[in-house]
Design a protein around this motif. Structure first.
Motif, mmCIF file in Angstrom:
data_model
loop_
_atom_site.group_PDB
_atom_site.id
_atom_site.type_symbol
_atom_site.label_atom_id
_atom_site.label_comp_id
_atom_site.label_asym_id
_atom_site.label_seq_id
_atom_site.Cartn_x
_atom_site.Cartn_y
_atom_site.Cartn_z
ATOM 1 N N ARG A 1 23.668 13.830 -10.568
ATOM 2 C CA ARG A 1 23.110 15.084 -10.050
ATOM 3 C C ARG A 1 23.713 15.425 -8.688
ATOM 4 O O ARG A 1 23.509 14.701 -7.721
ATOM 5 C CB ARG A 1 21.601 14.978 -9.917
ATOM 6 N N PRO A 2 24.421 16.557 -8.612
ATOM 7 C CA PRO A 2 24.892 17.033 -7.306
ATOM 8 C C PRO A 2 23.718 17.553 -6.474
ATOM 9 O O PRO A 2 22.703 17.987 -7.023
ATOM 10 C CB PRO A 2 25.836 18.180 -7.659
ATOM 11 N N ASP B 1 24.364 12.126 -6.694
ATOM 12 C CA ASP B 1 23.417 11.030 -6.875
ATOM 13 C C ASP B 1 23.624 10.476 -8.285
ATOM 14 O O ASP B 1 23.516 11.218 -9.262
ATOM 15 C CB ASP B 1 21.997 11.572 -6.698
ATOM 16 N N VAL B 2 23.939 9.182 -8.385
ATOM 17 C CA VAL B 2 24.201 8.534 -9.677
ATOM 18 C C VAL B 2 23.163 7.441 -9.880
ATOM 19 O O VAL B 2 22.955 6.609 -8.999
ATOM 20 C CB VAL B 2 25.619 7.920 -9.711
ATOM 21 N N ALA B 3 22.499 7.464 -11.050
ATOM 22 C CA ALA B 3 21.465 6.463 -11.330
ATOM 23 C C ALA B 3 21.346 6.295 -12.840
ATOM 24 O O ALA B 3 21.707 7.191 -13.607
ATOM 25 C CB ALA B 3 20.123 6.906 -10.759
ATOM 26 N N LEU C 1 22.711 5.331 -6.592
ATOM 27 C CA LEU C 1 23.813 5.276 -5.651
ATOM 28 C C LEU C 1 24.169 6.704 -5.260
ATOM 29 O O LEU C 1 24.194 7.595 -6.111
ATOM 30 C CB LEU C 1 25.026 4.597 -6.294
ATOM 31 N N ARG C 2 24.437 6.921 -3.974
ATOM 32 C CA ARG C 2 24.812 8.246 -3.477
ATOM 33 C C ARG C 2 26.184 8.190 -2.840
ATOM 34 O O ARG C 2 26.540 7.221 -2.177
ATOM 35 C CB ARG C 2 23.834 8.720 -2.425
ATOM 36 N N ILE C 3 26.920 9.268 -3.040
ATOM 37 C CA ILE C 3 28.184 9.495 -2.352
ATOM 38 C C ILE C 3 28.015 10.839 -1.661
ATOM 39 O O ILE C 3 27.661 11.829 -2.299
ATOM 40 C CB ILE C 3 29.362 9.514 -3.342
ATOM 41 N N GLU C 4 28.256 10.873 -0.338
ATOM 42 C CA GLU C 4 27.872 12.051 0.437
ATOM 43 C C GLU C 4 28.895 12.382 1.512
ATOM 44 O O GLU C 4 29.465 11.487 2.121
ATOM 45 C CB GLU C 4 26.520 11.777 1.084
ATOM 46 N N ALA C 5 29.075 13.689 1.741
ATOM 47 C CA ALA C 5 29.822 14.201 2.895
ATOM 48 C C ALA C 5 28.813 14.950 3.752
ATOM 49 O O ALA C 5 28.077 15.796 3.246
ATOM 50 C CB ALA C 5 30.942 15.123 2.451
ATOM 51 N N LEU D 1 22.726 3.014 -1.269
ATOM 52 C CA LEU D 1 21.676 2.910 -2.291
ATOM 53 C C LEU D 1 20.562 3.878 -1.974
ATOM 54 O O LEU D 1 20.258 4.142 -0.813
ATOM 55 C CB LEU D 1 21.111 1.486 -2.331
ATOM 56 N N THR D 2 19.935 4.418 -3.007
ATOM 57 C CA THR D 2 18.776 5.279 -2.835
ATOM 58 C C THR D 2 17.570 4.620 -3.486
ATOM 59 O O THR D 2 17.705 3.916 -4.493
ATOM 60 C CB THR D 2 18.993 6.666 -3.459
#
Length: 137
Positions: free
Chosen positions: A54-55, A89-91, A100-104, A133-134
């Motif tokens: 989910r973006p 957001d990947v789960a 797991l989150r990847i963020e700018a 981690l989230t």
């Protein structure tokens, strides 16, 4: 805290050890950043999959504190920080509470120096790229 399928309130805390290169000794500095934000999320890009992707986009505000580890005569400096962020957001699909989150993130802060040595605050801007981690509530 997800209060609606497409909206959530998020909080973050970060610590970064660093050095003040303007000092010859006793120059270790800890930087703490803490904030709250409101997040908008899009639908799952991988529907009918074992993974949810989910973006999201977020706006928030908080503070950044700089504290010398070894100087007893220097007080901690705390400055306002506002941010905007986009990420993914990947789960595991379903009811998993960990992801797991990847963020700018773009941070804008008022800065008066590590020791408060500047006459007035100046706006500073920095961009950070993070993964982490989230934990969902």
């Amino acid at each position: 805290w997800q209060f609606q399928p497409h909206f959530a309130v998020t909080g973050s805390f970060a610590w970064a050890p660093s050095y003040d290169r303007s000092l010859a000794t006793n120059n270790r500095v800890d930087m703490f950043q803490y904030d709250l934000g409101v997040e908008g999320r899009l639908n799952d890009l991988m529907s009918n999959s074992a993974w949810s992707v989910r973006p999201y986009g977020r706006l928030g505000a908080g503070a950044r504190t700089f504290r010398y580890r070894d100087l007893t005569d220097a007080s901690a400096q705390t400055d306002f920080v506002g941010h905007g962020a986009i990420g993914i957001d990947v789960a595991p699909s379903g009811t998993s509470r960990i992801g797991l989150r990847i963020e700018a993130r773009d941070n804008v802060t008022a800065f008066k120096g590590l020791r408060g040595e500047m006459d007035s605050r100046s706006a500073r801007n920095d961009v950070q790229f993070t993964t982490g981690l989230t934990f969902r509530m």
